[in-house]
Scaffold this active site. Structure first.
Site, PDB file in Angstrom:
ATOM      1  N   CYS A   1      55.056  54.994  45.519  1.00 10.03           N
ATOM      2  CA  CYS A   1      54.547  53.756  44.947  1.00 10.03           C
ATOM      3  C   CYS A   1      54.982  53.648  43.490  1.00 10.03           C
ATOM      4  O   CYS A   1      55.235  54.642  42.829  1.00 10.03           O
ATOM      5  CB  CYS A   1      53.033  53.744  44.996  1.00 10.03           C
TER       6      CYS A   1
ATOM      7  N   LYS B   1      72.955  61.846  54.644  1.00 10.35           N
ATOM      8  CA  LYS B   1      73.322  60.509  54.151  1.00 10.35           C
ATOM      9  C   LYS B   1      73.430  59.542  55.318  1.00 10.35           C
ATOM     10  O   LYS B   1      72.924  58.435  55.272  1.00 10.35           O
ATOM     11  CB  LYS B   1      74.653  60.623  53.423  1.00 10.35           C
TER      12      LYS B   1
ATOM     13  N   ASN C   1      49.238  55.201  42.063  1.00 12.63           N
ATOM     14  CA  ASN C   1      50.338  55.948  42.673  1.00 12.63           C
ATOM     15  C   ASN C   1      49.883  57.395  42.781  1.00 12.63           C
ATOM     16  O   ASN C   1      49.369  57.939  41.805  1.00 12.63           O
ATOM     17  CB  ASN C   1      51.583  55.833  41.772  1.00 12.63           C
ATOM     18  N   GLY C   2      50.050  57.999  43.955  1.00  7.93           N
ATOM     19  CA  GLY C   2      49.628  59.390  44.133  1.00  7.93           C
ATOM     20  C   GLY C   2      48.787  59.526  45.386  1.00  7.93           C
ATOM     21  O   GLY C   2      48.746  58.611  46.214  1.00  7.93           O
TER      22      GLY C   2
ATOM     23  N   LYS D   1      62.665  56.794  46.786  1.00 13.01           N
ATOM     24  CA  LYS D   1      63.603  57.451  45.885  1.00 13.01           C
ATOM     25  C   LYS D   1      62.985  58.691  45.253  1.00 13.01           C
ATOM     26  O   LYS D   1      63.638  59.708  45.067  1.00 13.01           O
ATOM     27  CB  LYS D   1      63.984  56.442  44.799  1.00 13.01           C
TER      28      LYS D   1
ATOM     29  N   GLU E   1      74.673  67.552  53.800  1.00 12.73           N
ATOM     30  CA  GLU E   1      74.461  66.378  52.953  1.00 12.73           C
ATOM     31  C   GLU E   1      75.069  65.129  53.610  1.00 12.73           C
ATOM     32  O   GLU E   1      74.473  64.054  53.593  1.00 12.73           O
ATOM     33  CB  GLU E   1      75.066  66.638  51.563  1.00 12.73           C
TER      34      GLU E   1
ATOM     35  N   ARG F   1      61.310  52.495  44.477  1.00 15.43           N
ATOM     36  CA  ARG F   1      60.319  53.561  44.672  1.00 15.43           C
ATOM     37  C   ARG F   1      59.501  53.370  45.941  1.00 15.43           C
ATOM     38  O   ARG F   1      58.941  54.328  46.471  1.00 15.43           O
ATOM     39  CB  ARG F   1      59.354  53.605  43.474  1.00 15.43           C
TER      40      ARG F   1
ATOM     41  N   TRP G   1      54.481  52.525  48.936  1.00 14.22           N
ATOM     42  CA  TRP G   1      55.137  53.350  49.960  1.00 14.22           C
ATOM     43  C   TRP G   1      53.977  54.016  50.687  1.00 14.22           C
ATOM     44  O   TRP G   1      53.333  54.904  50.147  1.00 14.22           O
ATOM     45  CB  TRP G   1      56.044  54.367  49.272  1.00 14.22           C
TER      46      TRP G   1
ATOM     47  N   GLU H   1      69.963  58.821  56.794  1.00 17.29           N
ATOM     48  CA  GLU H   1      69.113  58.062  55.855  1.00 17.29           C
ATOM     49  C   GLU H   1      69.406  56.573  55.900  1.00 17.29           C
ATOM     50  O   GLU H   1      68.490  55.763  55.907  1.00 17.29           O
ATOM     51  CB  GLU H   1      69.378  58.531  54.412  1.00 17.29           C
TER      52      GLU H   1
ATOM     53  N   HIS I   1      77.167  78.512  69.794  1.00 14.79           N
ATOM     54  CA  HIS I   1      75.840  79.054  70.094  1.00 14.79           C
ATOM     55  C   HIS I   1      74.819  77.970  70.438  1.00 14.79           C
ATOM     56  O   HIS I   1      73.622  78.195  70.318  1.00 14.79           O
ATOM     57  CB  HIS I   1      75.335  79.891  68.908  1.00 14.79           C
TER      58      HIS I   1
HETATM   59  C1  G6P Z   1      63.605  61.858  48.091  1.00 14.27           C
HETATM   60  C2  G6P Z   1      64.898  61.081  47.880  1.00 14.27           C
HETATM   61  C3  G6P Z   1      66.085  62.021  48.070  1.00 14.27           C
HETATM   62  C4  G6P Z   1      65.974  63.214  47.145  1.00 14.27           C
HETATM   63  C5  G6P Z   1      64.632  63.953  47.331  1.00 14.27           C
HETATM   64  C6  G6P Z   1      64.414  64.974  46.235  1.00 14.27           C
HETATM   65  O1  G6P Z   1      63.481  62.223  49.417  1.00 14.27           O
HETATM   66  O2  G6P Z   1      64.976  59.997  48.788  1.00 14.27           O
HETATM   67  O3  G6P Z   1      67.284  61.320  47.788  1.00 14.27           O
HETATM   68  O4  G6P Z   1      67.013  64.101  47.407  1.00 14.27           O
HETATM   69  O5  G6P Z   1      63.558  63.021  47.244  1.00 14.27           O
HETATM   70  O6  G6P Z   1      64.317  64.281  45.024  1.00 14.27           O
HETATM   71  P1  G6P Z   1      64.633  64.872  43.608  1.00 14.27           P
HETATM   72  O7  G6P Z   1      64.337  63.729  42.663  1.00 14.27           O
HETATM   73  O8  G6P Z   1      63.702  66.005  43.400  1.00 14.27           O
HETATM   74  O9  G6P Z   1      66.058  65.267  43.576  1.00 14.27           O
END
Ligand code: G6P
Length: 609
Positions: A2, A486, A99-100, A604, A482, A27, A74, A489, A505
């Protein structure tokens, strides 16, 4: 997560708050709301979906006033509905955004119900506003009533509260969730991050854990966790580009992919001389580098993948044992810490709840020191770590991390070289070669970006795919991880990554003509082994997408789609190979028509557990 915004001004704050929400939308974007406090009372609009839906409501029925609070959500407790959207009210006059996560919300909810409070939403937040309302029955001072209420809360929060007969002040507080004060002329603001307020100020005060702040039009009074008034320094925001402008690009993600040569240069600036890594980049006292005997890296998500690559570099260059772990696991287990271990956290935001909790735990465990590699200088992680290396990527808006990841890798390579140097593991010539490689990195990224148009055509082949398998060996395995993260996501294609040697395996059972196999091919002594793995796939009719340099002698042929990656020094391969995978995910998402910058269910910056 949030995002919250609050404003008190001499002018109507509705537009300021709505613009703030748009800037914070990365966010959280499943619902939003604004409450405006004026002579008539406190009135709110809420809407499900993007901030635009809320703006439409303001367009249809404007709300005007000189004090207000706003929120983009969120969802954690309760579905994204209008009823669960903030601001939450207790009675008609008291409104709050949060937020939290309030961990003891169930107990508080029961107690408040016994006192006669009716709950409208399923959120944990609603207990806070009722608590304050209840306090106001015995404590007439609004500020004191908020302070008293916060004592009952367990968990993490950043809040902003407005009360109808208190048109001269806005109260906000933080504990465990980020909050920054924006200082204006006869107007003041609060928000979850600076970006939300760049349209109204560039002067910021970063609140600390446990701070409560009273904002009036003329001033800001901060009370610390011991209720003492504190003067905190004002920082001036100095990004020369406004990250919230997409420029010529259709999506922030693509803009940020293309920014990589520039931000990697910014990450290198001041960190390397013509022939060595400058240990001064870790601060005045870099002696700790000589003392390190072990490295323990802790991070989440994409940052965790960067840490996995760094393990290969640290063990290879510095000859030191390195372990890498996700923060959500580390924080809850008993750890055995070898002597002289560096605790290294990685985070683009510096506000990830699990990573912060891991750092706080680590500080009790007898590590040599704590180092944060982070993109946000003002973040909690930076402020709470002993040492910091900033990645200098500039604000990243796209939820799927791109430039924040490659600058993390760059900063990690700098760190690995610095440790190796200080541990006497590098000759002057080896260090010179590594520094030359680092210096050429932005140009190689530029070259990798030239395949964009070609990769766009490759991406068309994924339009009807439901699964994908990524393979890599050595440091290319985390890059495969990664790449698969991506893709899932932003295109919602189910993707998994395996070390190529593990194929036989288990995952080989999945391979048929419908399964794209994406392989990052390094140019090293693993090349022949990887080619054998590819044969295993080809023999089962799998469609191979191979990313390699031309000297690997791989090329387009039936069943093999070849994409050229620049030929670079082996140490740089994980960074340079990341670029085509970012482009592939981006174009697949565009083909699939998903929301590239704000994928469903994700945030994010994950500031709750
Ligand atoms: C969220 C974001 C990711 C990020 C992760 C860790 O899940 O969507 O893109 O890698 O948090 O975030 P940080 O800010 O600690 O790298």
């Amino acid at each position: 997560m949030c995002g919250i915004v609050g404003a008190i001004a001499q002018r109507n704050v509705a537009k300021i708050l709505l613009e703030g929400l748009s800037r914070l939308e990365y966010r959280g974007y499943d619902s939003s709301g604004v409450a405006i406090n004026n002579e008539v009372g406190v009135r709110a609009h809420r809407a499900v979906g993007k901030v635009q839906a809320l703006k439409d409501k303001f367009e249809a029925t404007p709300l005007d006033g000189k004090i207000g609070i706003a929120h983009t959500r969120w969802a954690t407790h309760g579905k994204p509905t209008e009823t669960n959207a903030h601001p939450h009210f207790s009675g008609p006059d008291l409104a709050l955004v949060h937020n939290g996560i309030i961990e003891n919300h169930e107990v508080l909810r029961r107690q408040l119900k016994e006192l006669g409070y009716e709950f409208k939403s399923e959120t944990d937040t609603e207990v806070i506003v009722h608590l304050i309302h209840n306090e106001l029955k015995t404590e007439p001072d609004f500020l004191q009533a908020v302070k008293n209420s916060l004592k009952h809360l367990e968990g993490a929060f950043a809040i902003a509260v407005t009360l109808n007969d208190q048109n001269h002040r806005l109260i906000a507080a933080r504990k465990g969730s980020p909050l920054v004060v924006g200082v204006g002329i006869e107007e003041n603001f609060v928000a979850s991050d600076q970006l939300a307020l760049l349209h109204v100020t560039d002067q910021f005060i970063f609140l600390e854990e446990g701070d409560v702040v009273e904002l009036t039009r003329d001033g800001v009074t901060i009370f610390d966790s011991k209720d003492q008034v504190q003067e905190r320094p004002i920082s001036v925001f100095n990004h020369n580009i406004d990250a919230t402008d997409k420029g010529e690009f259709r999506h922030y993600m693509m803009k940020e992919i293309y920014e990589q040569p520039a931000v990697i240069s910014a990450c290198l600036e001041g960190r390397i001389s013509h022939n060595k890594v400058l240990t001064s980049c870790f601060g005045a006292n870099s002696d700790f580098l000589k003392e390190i005997d072990n490295v323990h890296i802790v991070a989440c998500g994409t940052s965790y993948h960067a840490g996995m690559v760094a393990k290969y570099w640290i063990e290879d260059l510095a000859n030191l044992p390195c372990t890498v772990e996700v923060a959500s696991e580390y924080r809850y287990r008993k750890v055995a810490v070898p002597k002289n271990t560096l605790f290294l956290t990685l985070s683009q935001s510096g506000e990830t709840a699990d990573t912060l909790a891991a750092l706080r735990k680590a500080k009790e465990q007898g590590y040599l020191t704590t180092l944060a590699i982070c993109n946000v200088p003002s973040s909690t992680l930076v402020r709470e770590s002993d040492l910091t290396l900033l990645t200098n990527a500039g604000a990243e808006i796209g939820v799927a991390s791109t430039k924040a990841f490659t600058t993390q890798l760059t900063a990690l390579l700098i760190t690995a070289i610095a440790i190796a140097d200080q541990k006497g593991q590098l000759s002057a010539e080896q260090q010179q070669n590594l520094v030359n490689s680092l210096r050429s990195l932005p140009a190689y990224i530029d070259e990798a970006l030239k395949e964009d148009e070609y990769i766009k055509q490759v991406a068309d082949r994924f339009a009807n795919k439901h699964n994908a398998l990524f393979l890599g060996r050595g440091p290319m395995f985390p890059i495969a991880l990664e790449g698969s993260l991506k893709l899932k996501e932003i295109s919602y294609i189910h993707a998994e990554a395996y070390p190529a040697g593990e194929l036989k395996h288990g995952p080989l059972a999945l391979v048929d003509e419908d399964m794209p196999i994406i392989t990052m091919v390094p140019h090293n002594n693993m090349l022949d082994k990887l080619k054998s793995n590819l044969q295993e796939v080809a023999a089962r009719g799998g469609e191979l997408y191979v990313f390699a340099d031309q000297d690997t002698e791989l090329h387009n042929e039936p069943g093999v789609i070849f994409t050229k990656v620049p030929k670079v020094d082996e140490i740089l391969e994980p960074i340079v190979h990341t670029i085509p995978l970012q482009l592939l995910s981006y174009h697949v998402a565009v083909v699939k028509g998903t929301d590239v910058d704000q994928p469903r269910n994700l945030a994010k910056s994950v500031t709750v557990e």
